[in-house]
Motif scaffolding. Sequence first.
Motif, PDB file in Angstrom:
ATOM      1  N   ASN A 140       0.820  -1.207   0.000  1.00  0.00           N
ATOM      2  CA  ASN A 140       0.000   0.000   0.000  1.00  0.00           C
ATOM      3  C   ASN A 140       0.857   1.262   0.000  1.00  0.00           C
ATOM      4  OD1 ASN A 140      -2.882  -0.050  -0.176  1.00  0.00           O
ATOM      5  ND2 ASN A 140      -2.834  -1.423   1.575  1.00  0.00           N
ATOM      6  N   ASN A 141       1.939   1.239   0.743  1.00  0.00           N
ATOM      7  CA  ASN A 141       2.833   2.397   0.768  1.00  0.00           C
ATOM      8  C   ASN A 141       3.450   2.646  -0.608  1.00  0.00           C
ATOM      9  OD1 ASN A 141       2.327   2.839   3.452  1.00  0.00           O
ATOM     10  ND2 ASN A 141       4.173   1.816   4.168  1.00  0.00           N
ATOM     11  N   LEU A 142       3.807   1.588  -1.305  1.00  0.00           N
ATOM     12  CA  LEU A 142       4.398   1.750  -2.630  1.00  0.00           C
ATOM     13  C   LEU A 142       3.353   2.163  -3.668  1.00  0.00           C
ATOM     14  CD1 LEU A 142       6.857  -1.251  -2.622  1.00  0.00           C
ATOM     15  CD2 LEU A 142       7.447   1.168  -2.630  1.00  0.00           C
ATOM     16  N   LEU A 143       2.136   1.659  -3.534  1.00  0.00           N
ATOM     17  CA  LEU A 143       1.085   1.996  -4.497  1.00  0.00           C
ATOM     18  C   LEU A 143       0.550   3.416  -4.322  1.00  0.00           C
ATOM     19  CD1 LEU A 143      -0.887  -1.363  -4.676  1.00  0.00           C
ATOM     20  CD2 LEU A 143       0.531  -0.329  -6.464  1.00  0.00           C
ATOM     21  N   ILE A 144       0.839   4.039  -3.205  1.00  0.00           N
ATOM     22  CA  ILE A 144       0.375   5.417  -2.992  1.00  0.00           C
ATOM     23  C   ILE A 144       0.985   6.345  -4.039  1.00  0.00           C
ATOM     24  CG2 ILE A 144       2.102   6.302  -1.371  1.00  0.00           C
ATOM     25  CD1 ILE A 144      -1.605   6.691  -0.799  1.00  0.00           C
TER      26      ILE A 144
END
Length: 167
Positions: free
Chosen positions: A126-130
């Motif tokens: 999720n952090n990378l997809l932000i």
Amino acid sequence: PIFQFVFFRQLSAAILLMPWLLWSWRRNPPVAIKWHLLRAHIWAVGVCLMVVALTRLPLATANALFYAAPLMMVPLAVWMAGEAISRQKVLTALLGFIGVLIVLRPTEVNWAALAALGVALSMALNNLLIKRIPLKQPIAQTLFFTNVLSMPFILALALWEGGDWQW
């Protein structure tokens, strides 16, 4: 019932975010829905795993395992985002994983510990997809869509679970 708990958590968060969403909607209409949808489902799986980990592991162990998320981001950022990797990043990540193994004690690996690592993986993804969400999109919209878009999936799991509804 675990999935029912998660459903009510998502519903409560969406209701609490509604005023900020309505305020931000006029200025910035929602965009990048496909990325929100992907993030929402990754987050939904992570939240379900989090409930399992927190109910089956000592709190300190579960919390320590959740901190593996930044460590998982290093190889995932190289793989998904093409980021450059340095010796320092590799060494830092390896030392961090050794710390996680010390907390976990490899002889005590069980489903709850794997669930906690699943939480860390979902947080890292999720952090990378932000990065895929436009910078102009307000955080209220991002949080709202993460909760709302995962609710049908969570509701289906809650119905499948078959527990008595505890409003």
